[in-house]
Design an enzyme around this catalytic site. Structure first.
Site, short mmCIF file in Angstrom:
data_model
loop_
_atom_site.label_atom_id
_atom_site.label_comp_id
_atom_site.label_asym_id
_atom_site.label_seq_id
_atom_site.Cartn_x
_atom_site.Cartn_y
_atom_site.Cartn_z
N SER D 246 0.84 -1.17 0.00
CA SER D 246 0.00 0.00 0.00
C SER D 246 0.89 1.24 0.00
O SER D 246 2.09 1.14 0.18
CB SER D 246 -0.86 0.00 1.27
OG SER D 246 -1.76 -1.09 1.26
N SER D 284 -4.57 -3.60 -2.12
CA SER D 284 -3.74 -2.50 -1.61
C SER D 284 -4.60 -1.34 -1.11
O SER D 284 -5.76 -1.20 -1.46
CB SER D 284 -2.82 -1.99 -2.72
OG SER D 284 -3.58 -1.31 -3.71
N GLU D 286 -4.15 2.48 -1.45
CA GLU D 286 -3.37 3.56 -2.06
C GLU D 286 -4.25 4.80 -1.99
O GLU D 286 -5.16 4.98 -2.78
CB GLU D 286 -2.96 3.17 -3.48
CG GLU D 286 -2.35 1.76 -3.48
CD GLU D 286 -1.66 1.32 -4.76
OE1 GLU D 286 -1.16 2.17 -5.50
OE2 GLU D 286 -1.63 0.10 -5.00
#
Lengths: 376, 376, 376, 376
Positions: D246, D284, D286
């Site tokens: 991430s 992830s 992000e």
């Protein structure tokens, strides 16, 4: 294909047979291209003007898409553009018409054309079934094309649908890409595909772009920001001014995905645009549509009180699809330029073709340098 | 106005002079209404069919909206519908064309009409300025109207724009609401307005709806779910089946708001739809567009490298605007029904008018009961 | 239950056995309630202050939610609030921890408590499996509670989880609702449920709210704006000022739904908030979380390269779920007030209970009036 | 700075004085770093374990941010992560606390720390002003750090805030980046800045990343996919498995921007992540946060019924900011690696530093090749 001919390999996955969206089985593409000079100017001045425009149809033709919907989704990277039907694709999650591309001022005409196409084929439309909402997207070809001529008609939409075929896809300055400009070079329609390796079950992702964006200095080709080197070599006075354009991306895959997964796949195509040099300019329309040819579902099934059931791939395959769609999007934009031989337009304007040989040499030299450094 | 005539006061704020979107200064409304029987059926069967459709134009006419943009925004309650230009309004935050409403199948034709309208008025369009993206929204009138006839043309769009005037707004089964049905009663176009009290600086919020949604049993009128009592009184066999329809809401205000604030104001209009009985059915298109006539900004200013500056109201006034837009939306939907005298349609179908007297009596009796209980 | 006792029937669907979120099989609720006076003030002034706060846990306990995820989704009506884990629920679409509610300042403490709970139960967490992201939501009880005392600790979170049981749900001024105020009346935790009829396959929808919103004048019960009549009967000087509060809604169902469908179900709960009188004030946090106890999926399955498969209900059942969640949300908010007996707080403040008998009489009289009018 | 030392110039804009987020006047950064071995294992086995974790504070310290809010916004590229306060930043559009970064399991502890910091400084909090909602974001350091030890406490958050200073920013394996891994190399905290040229009024954009993402093979530096050449040189058995991590991005600028513009600026930072090699893996987190130090607005002003007014830059400057934030994000991620000297961790794991000299040579050789080709 264009890029492969010039030894530009983007990414790590294999291309499909045609390196085009048509590598996804059942997906067809058709173009209507209009390149005419000596067109009477619409202002009745007696002068002539030029037409550089067209229509491109993407037809996911499995028998009857009207009655067999395909999961669909999308993503808006920057929304100063139009894609009719996108709202439905993202909310409802199903595609029920062909997808057409054209110029900004012709969205209405092409919309009417799709309606007519659907009405002609489906007598129950407007009777038993209320309505359909067509998917029409656009970028502006007003730099080379005289949009005041209204060259695209509903009939052109019908013609593009009719012409749709599988196999090789005509690219560059054709169809809805006829009058478009990418990174200050000519070319608008590009396509590419990727085939996942065995760990990804061999699924295919195909991309077709209607590219009309980018400043030369930002052009990045897997390996280098070649635009920085090209930029000083081309005159500025023939480039567009503050309008850095737009791009429409259509993603097709035969991997079974849910609509929400297709929204996310579309978002990764936006990363591919960024990799090739987009900064998603503030007035651009950079819009992505994605559909899966798996998980076809009948109109009736969705209204049923009983359970529906869909298969979909898990996280590991989804990650491979993400990488693949980035690669294919990047390469489709490059193909839009590499296939074009340059395009003249109204008011004596000219968009040059990308200097393929020079780009090839720059990339080859860069690669040779890299390999030498690594082994040294 | 319709509701006031029947003593139905929604909410706590005062209505504007016309109780319509035209109470926002500079906003005009125009309709083209098509009610024709004995129309040759498009299937060449020799039979006749019926047309119940039209176009409605909302024209925020301050000199030149093309060159003087208005802050705009929107919200999608449920997205199985179409509003071209919405993406731009929510991303870019500006309105640059009239807003047109029509039926689902005519979005393309009306889109082309707006393009022609703008081209005619603005010679620089397609030349110095690239393109505009029109705002066209729709609901389906296919229950009463034969959509296969293609009755709405680009010319009808031009006519609706031309006819737009301030003052009283024609409502009910007119314009884009001609063939529509709300809560199983006839009527599609409704409007209402609210004027904030002094603590809200006297700003006005106006709403116009193209209403085509709702099941009778859910109809709620400030004070009671009257639909529960009306439902058994009307036959079921003339009602629509599983399609519970859609609604387009256009919100105008003279309060200075930023685009992001208009997105949020649009969201509150959705709460107004909920209050009158929407549950945002899964296949509905319930889409809201909002614009402010304050903060007009020139096309050039936005491209300037210098600073722009906008005024906007703070939280306390925004909260009042929220309450006001809920009230006005609720009442606009009611007006769409109260103004209609019933509407026949294709295949012998008939949508009855809402029984105004009965609703009035139910509400008056409920109110009397409440007051008595409270004082008891 | 509280509402049924007072003959307030909201909507048309049947309630579940407990008229609570626990009617969805496997869902448990636990509270920790803190009502303490004579607490030393944190400013070391030697004075005392009051604590009115707590924690509520919603535990979807099917063996092991850590390894068996539940489809989840959400919707933000207005986002000036906090729900940790919401982003994950809407993107990833899975729930993997209990859901906890508390006051705004205690989100961190309760977050730490959930982490500890998960670590204790799952030795593989932080080892084989990286991390989990807890779901903690909040509203502010600062009007009655002295938040500077930091009364809620990680241990209280653990205690609330431990206490979670099925069956009857304690409501009103308890748990995370202890110091909350709804429509200027005391009460914060409310719950309700609906059971779909046979055409909806008998699925259950349960709702639990942490309600802290609303101005008395807007309180609407089943369509009747009773708040207009109550408003003049209560003094203004004991009401909150410009802060119109927030509300968290948790929706559970045993209907098999995809994450995207749960996002949309959550959006309809927002319409229920609007029906009971919310205008989603500009500084409010009105956030909805939804999960389905069907479609449990193992952690491993999602990482598999092979196909997953999920069942989900079609449009007709979804529409019934939409109506049901609106009804249950409306009634859950009412229950939050009807179950409370009033609550005192810091600085001598007092939030009165809703006058149940008077509301009952107003509604009964209104109904009698309506029925008479209809039959007349 | 790290990158400049190695002749890696990303993009076309100049860096600020410190090539860090602190180049935006008034922005300070503070770290608490924990690197400890021989820590008693939490499972009471008598064994020892390792701690590699920390906290990083970004403090936009203009006197009193609690009472002088800064416009803020954000964007979620992929949402399987946590950033408390993001919802508020995107809806309300204002920042009122420091921004803290830590590991996933410590979000609650750090959240509590910010609350305590704010309570200590602002006696009116919890009294006159209800609440604040802190901004805390995370990535997981569980590969190198034993998260079961719970090393980060509220006190560490206070310490990081206290330590925050302007000027040079410590980067690499420090603070919240201590145990993080980027493209299979060590390093987590990186920063960079860009200063617009005169046509952009000299505004500064600063970026700080908490980077924990990327597979080595995708690492791309200024267009060149150097990761393809590095990948075979490093062993696979010490890399993370399916978790591709991430990244949190914090963007600061002194350009006057509205919240909606900051949302869009944050979206372009995501394109920068894509350029350096992110494909936004399916699991992830992000997440990007953006704020402007211009347009400070008092708490009182926003509640006023009177007009507020904000300046903001037009489209031409916004486009320059977009390019600048992409460049700075790309370089900040590189800096996270270039500043790190490698990091060991639990279970004998070791993340190697990026081979700076080799990367430098690869890029220099590639550049030499390109230039030669272009001139040949």
């Amino acid at each position: 294909d264009a890029c492969r001919k010039f030894d530009i390999g983007i990414g790590r996955f294999a291309q499909g047979k045609y390196n085009a969206i048509t590598d996804v089985e059942g997906v067809k593409v058709g173009h209507v291209t209009q390149v005419r000079d000596d067109v009477p100017a619409p202002d009745e001045s007696g002068k002539t003007t030029s037409v550089r425009t067209g229509v491109t149809a993407i037809v996911p033709e499995f028998g009857d898409i009207f009655n067999n919907h395909l999961p669909s989704g999308g993503f808006i990277l920057n929304g100063i553009g139009e894609m009719s039907g996108l709202t439905q694709a993202m909310e409802w999650g199903w595609l029920e018409t062909p997808i057409l591309l054209t110029n900004t001022m012709s969205v209405g005409a092409v919309h009417s054309g799709i309606i007519r196409h659907m009405i002609d084929r489906h007598p129950e439309l407007g009777r038993k079934v209320d309505v359909i909402i067509p998917v029409v997207a656009e970028t502006s070809d007003a730099f080379l094309n005289d949009v005041r001529v209204f060259s695209n008609t509903p009939e052109h939409a019908l013609e593009a649908i009719r012409k749709a075929v599988g196999g090789e896809v005509e690219q560059g300055s054709v169809g809805a890409g006829t009058g478009l400009i990418s990174f200050d070079f000519s070319g608008g329609i590009g396509s590419s595909s990727r085939r996942l390796p065995a760990e990804g079950s061999g699924y295919t992702v195909g991309v077709l772009v209607q590219s009309n964006f980018g400043r030369m200095r930002n052009l990045t080709v897997d390996g280098a920001v070649v635009g920085r080197e090209l930029d000083p070599l081309f005159p500025y006075d023939q480039r567009r001014g503050i309008s850095y354009g737009s791009v429409i991306v259509v993603v097709a895959t035969n991997a079974p995905l849910l609509s929400a997964q297709l929204n996310r796949l579309a978002k990764r195509a936006a990363l591919g645009l960024g990799r090739v040099g987009s900064y998603a300019a503030t007035t651009s329309g950079e819009i992505i549509f994605a559909f899966s040819t798996a998980n076809r579902t009948t109109r009736e099934a969705k209204e049923s009180p009983d359970l529906l059931s869909l298969d979909f791939v898990g996280d590991r395959v989804v990650n491979l699809l993400y990488e693949a769609v980035i690669e294919a999007t990047e390469e489709a934009v490059l193909n839009a330029m590499f296939y074009s031989a340059g395009m003249s337009g109204r008011k004596g304007r000219y968009a040059p073709p990308i200097p393929r040989e020079l780009v090839r040499e720059i990339l080859a030299a860069a690669k040779a340098g890299r390999v030498k450094a690594e082994n040294g």
